[in-house]
Structure formats: C-alpha cells, structure tokens
Design a protein around this motif. Structure first.
Motif, mmCIF file in Angstrom:
data_model
loop_
_atom_site.group_PDB
_atom_site.id
_atom_site.type_symbol
_atom_site.label_atom_id
_atom_site.label_comp_id
_atom_site.label_asym_id
_atom_site.label_seq_id
_atom_site.Cartn_x
_atom_site.Cartn_y
_atom_site.Cartn_z
ATOM 1 N N THR A 163 16.097 35.631 -48.795
ATOM 2 C CA THR A 163 16.060 34.718 -49.942
ATOM 3 C C THR A 163 16.007 33.269 -49.488
ATOM 4 N N LEU A 164 16.793 32.925 -48.508
ATOM 5 C CA LEU A 164 16.817 31.551 -48.000
ATOM 6 C C LEU A 164 15.490 31.160 -47.352
ATOM 7 N N LEU A 165 14.752 32.144 -46.850
ATOM 8 C CA LEU A 165 13.487 31.870 -46.180
ATOM 9 C C LEU A 165 12.293 31.854 -47.132
ATOM 10 N N GLU A 166 12.513 32.141 -48.394
ATOM 11 C CA GLU A 166 11.407 32.145 -49.346
ATOM 12 C C GLU A 166 10.747 30.768 -49.394
ATOM 13 N N GLY A 167 9.433 30.770 -49.276
ATOM 14 C CA GLY A 167 8.678 29.525 -49.301
ATOM 15 C C GLY A 167 8.604 28.792 -47.975
ATOM 16 N N ARG A 168 9.182 29.385 -46.927
ATOM 17 C CA ARG A 168 9.192 28.697 -45.625
ATOM 18 C C ARG A 168 8.422 29.462 -44.556
ATOM 19 N N ALA A 169 7.645 30.442 -44.974
ATOM 20 C CA ALA A 169 6.890 31.253 -44.006
ATOM 21 C C ALA A 169 5.903 30.393 -43.224
ATOM 22 N N ASN A 170 5.794 30.665 -41.936
ATOM 23 C CA ASN A 170 4.893 29.936 -41.039
ATOM 24 C C ASN A 170 4.068 30.951 -40.264
ATOM 25 N N LYS A 171 2.926 31.346 -40.823
ATOM 26 C CA LYS A 171 2.096 32.368 -40.193
ATOM 27 C C LYS A 171 1.548 31.925 -38.850
ATOM 28 N N ASP A 172 1.363 30.621 -38.682
ATOM 29 C CA ASP A 172 0.849 30.113 -37.400
ATOM 30 C C ASP A 172 1.794 30.441 -36.247
ATOM 31 N N ALA A 173 3.084 30.608 -36.549
ATOM 32 C CA ALA A 173 4.059 30.918 -35.499
ATOM 33 C C ALA A 173 3.839 32.309 -34.924
#
Length: 459
Positions: free
Chosen positions: A398-408
């Motif tokens: 839940t805390l990570l929602e909206g913070r995804a970094n696919k480039d990583a």
C-alpha cells in the motif's frame, strides 16, 4: 572497463613523520602464484597495464612501485577490542606498501595482509591463510556490488607455506593479499596519540586526514579543525552502519582499530551475511555476548566514534564534540532510509520514514530472505504470491502504490530465477573446490556473477 588512468605516486604518509610508522621488510615466500588481480580497479590507479611478471614483483615480492615508498611501513595504532583497551596493537601482519591517486584524485593506499612479521606482530607469524584471502575477495566484491563503501581486494598470491591455525583445519595453505583502501588511518590511530598525550602529533594527524583524505582546505585553529574532522567521521560512519544493515552484512569485529577514519569498511575476518533480518545473528564464534551482532552494529560503530571524540578532547572542547556524537543516531536513521530506498530502487518521497520502517518490520517478522525480498520487490513493484500475503507485506504494498520504477528492473539480472547472494554455505563450497581439487573456477564465476548484480543495481 574504464580507460586506463595515469599512474600517480603520492607517498603522502611520509609527511607525518617517523612517529607514526616503522619501516619493515616483506616476508620472503617459497612461491608467489597469482590467484586474483583486480584489473578493474588497477586501471583506475594506473596499474592496469602491468604484465604478469610486473604484478608478481610488486604484489608478490613487494618491490617498490616507481616514485613510491622505498620501504613498506607498519603503522602504529591502539584500539578497543571488544571494549577492552589494547595499547599493543599496530600493523602486525600487514604494512602500507604505497600510496597513489585514483581517477577521482583521491589518495588511496595499497596495504597488505599476510606480508610478514613487524614490530607489532605480538608473537604472530605475520601470515594469512589462503582461505582468509579468498574470503576477503568474496566480502569486498559483494559489498562493493551492494553499494557499501568498502576497501577493494587488489591482489592475492598463494605463497607455498603451510600454516597452523587453531580455528580451522591445519596445516592450511598460505597467501599474501594487497588491498586498495581510501586511507589506512583508523580511530585507533588517534587513540594511540591521546594515550601518550601527544598533542602535536594528534593535531598533525587531524590535518593530514582533512587535507589528504577528505580534501578539505585547512581553515581555523586546531580546535576548529578537530571539530570539523569529527563531524565528517560522524557522517561517514553513520552511512557505514546503515550500509551494513541494508546489505544484511555482519562484519564480526567492529573494534575501534577496525574503523577507518574515512568510514570505509575494511579488514574482513569472521564476516557473514545474515540470510534473514535477525538482529541477534553473529559472525564470530568468539563473540559470545553478541556485542557485534547484526542488530547491534550501529551501536558498536557509534561507540567507536565516541572513542574518537574522547581522543580529540586532547585538542578540542568536549562541549563542542558531544553534540556531534549525540546527533549520530539521527544521521544513521536518515542514511538507513536513503539506503533502503536505493536498494529497493525507488525514488525518495514524502512518506519515506514510514516506508523504511515498513520494510524493516516486514523483514523482521517474516521468514523471507533479505536478498530474495530486495530482488522480488525491486522497483517498488509488489510481486504478490503466498510468501508476501501477510499483513506486513500488504501494508508495504500500500505504501508503495504510485511509486513503481520499472526502469530499476531493466537489467536482465532482474529476470533471473533467484538473486545473487553470499551465504556461508556458498562461501564454504567455493573454498572446498579450491582446497580439495585446486579448482578456482567457482570463485571466478562467483566474482562475475557478483559484478553483474552490481551493474544491475547501478552500484
């Protein structure tokens, strides 16, 4: 590989004078068989083009490098060992072989381990087991890949002697190792001068560290410079402690003579990586009270920093030094948050403190492996699955929602079936191949795998 930098000798340690070291002779070995040479870092200090014969001359026989130290120097220092002060320390099986500038203009030291007896050997043989050398390669390579500020194993030579040790099967094979470090000065170097009430040399050492190791213009009086150095060391050691925790690394022997004044990790003896976030996990069999266990490493490093502050009261005011020591925990907390996010591969945000606490809580209350967790959740992307179905991981998602970094996760490494790790079983397996069959390929394969992981992490 980076382009070759020019070789720039700079034996700056000589500016301190003979009160700081003893000139010594290297041991004469029956054999010098090259087992490892760090071509990657050799290129950064202008030594990458040495041929095999030249490498053996300098790092197996320790013939002086051009324009560098004419004789190796065993450095003098004291230190607390498991909280007991020992005034009989010093380089007992190593020496400073040379100093030179790297591609970032930093002053680096080429120091040794297993290079023979010195005035500080304390009845020891001054040697290093081959297994000890192999373990140091694995530790430094893994830590570097994980982004920890660490010394680099530069060269390892097997030396053809049989050594007897009480804590491993004997006789065992011998070696001599060279490490590349950002400075050889440690907290114990300052403790020794304070022990002798040597104000002049203590001030000289402060100036040397500020100028040569931190690249700072010398400003203010002696007290102001001591205060500035203490503040810098407080910052770098807080980052070191945080790095250990995020890497899941247990150094094992965080005595004050093992804490470099630059905050660079070095000298790997009984180290281990803890598979899980277990605060009581210890690396050294002789650490019976868990003084240097995984979860107590920040406390141990802070304690060592306080010993530096105590030494600096000889030339500075305790009223000025104390607040810096008191702020160390805040610096550690900030560094821990930063490094947790870096390993996870997500950018800073507004709720970073809560996110970091959620990561630690999830790791500490579940059976997931540390390496597996950071591999699966890389980029802040919820991997799902039964292993992450618990409440703690659902809160993290839940805390990570909206913070995804696919480039990583763009490097092919993140598509592997399992993360690269360094648990004790694999360390022993690599050594067994060498001890039983003289098979070095598992070691070299592991180094390649670790460096690939480092590339994937951008370390």
């Amino acid at each position: 590989m980076a382009s070759e930098q020019p070789y720039r000798a700079d034996p700056a340690i000589l500016s301190l004078g003979e009160d700081f070291y003893d000139a010594v002779d290297p041991a004469n070995y029956p054999k010098t068989i090259e087992r490892f040479f760090n071509h990657r870092h050799a290129a950064k200090v202008g030594l990458g083009k040495l041929d095999e014969t030249e490498r053996e001359q300098h790092f197996g026989r320790f013939e002086p490098l051009p324009g560098n130290l004419e004789k190796p120097l065993a450095l003098r220092y004291h230190g607390h060992q498991f909280r007991h002060y020992n005034p009989e320390l010093g380089d007992g099986r190593g020496f400073l072989f040379g100093q030179l500038r790297d591609d970032k203009d930093r002053l680096l030291d080429l120091g040794t381990k297993g290079s023979g007896q010195t005035p500080w050997s304390r009845r020891g043989d001054g040697r290093l087991t081959l297994k000890g050398g192999v373990r140091e390669i694995l530790a430094t390579e893994m830590l570097e890949a994980l982004g920890v500020n660490t010394s680099k194993t530069f060269a390892l030579y097997e030396t053809g002697e049989q050594l007897w040790r009480g804590d491993e099967p004997s006789p065992t094979r011998s070696s001599v190792m060279t490490r590349l470090s950002h400075g050889h000065i440690r907290i114990g170097s300052f403790q020794r001068l304070a022990f002798y009430q040597d104000r002049d040399n203590l001030s000289r050492l402060v100036d040397y560290c500020l100028d040569q190791l931190y690249g700072e213009t010398l400003e203010g009086d002696t007290q102001a410079r001591a205060l500035r150095l203490f503040d810098l060391v407080a910052s770098t050691t807080a980052e070191l402690a945080a790095s250990y925790m995020v890497a899941g690394f247990v150094h094992g022997v965080l005595n004050s003579d093992n804490i470099a004044i630059t905050g660079e990790s070095f000298d790997y003896g009984p180290w281990r990586f803890t598979p899980k976030w277990e605060e009581g996990f210890t690396a050294a069999y002789f650490d019976e009270m868990g003084l240097y266990s995984f979860g107590r490493q920040p406390e141990a490093i802070h304690w060592d920093l306080v010993q530096l502050g105590s030494s600096l009261t000889l030339i500075g005011e305790i009223e000025d030094l104390q607040p810096i020591a008191n702020r160390w925990t805040d610096r550690f907390d900030a560094a821990l948050i930063e490094k947790l996010l870096q390993r996870l591969g997500v950018a800073p945000g507004e709720d970073d403190r809560e996110l970091a606490q959620s990561i630690v809580t999830a790791l500490g209350t579940n059976d997931v492996l540390i390496d597996r967790f950071f591999f699966d959740w890389r980029g802040g992307i919820d991997p799902g699955g039964d292993i992450y179905a618990g409440e703690d991981f659902r809160k993290l998602a839940t805390l990570l929602e909206g913070r995804a970094n696919k480039d990583a996760r763009s490097h092919p490494y993140w598509s592997d079936t399992a993360p690269c790790s360094m648990h004790i079983e694999e360390v022993e397996s690599i050594w067994d191949a060498i001890a039983e069959n003289d098979d070095w390929q598992p070691l070299y394969d592991k180094i390649d795998a670790i460096r690939r992981m480092g590339e994937a992490m951008g370390a």
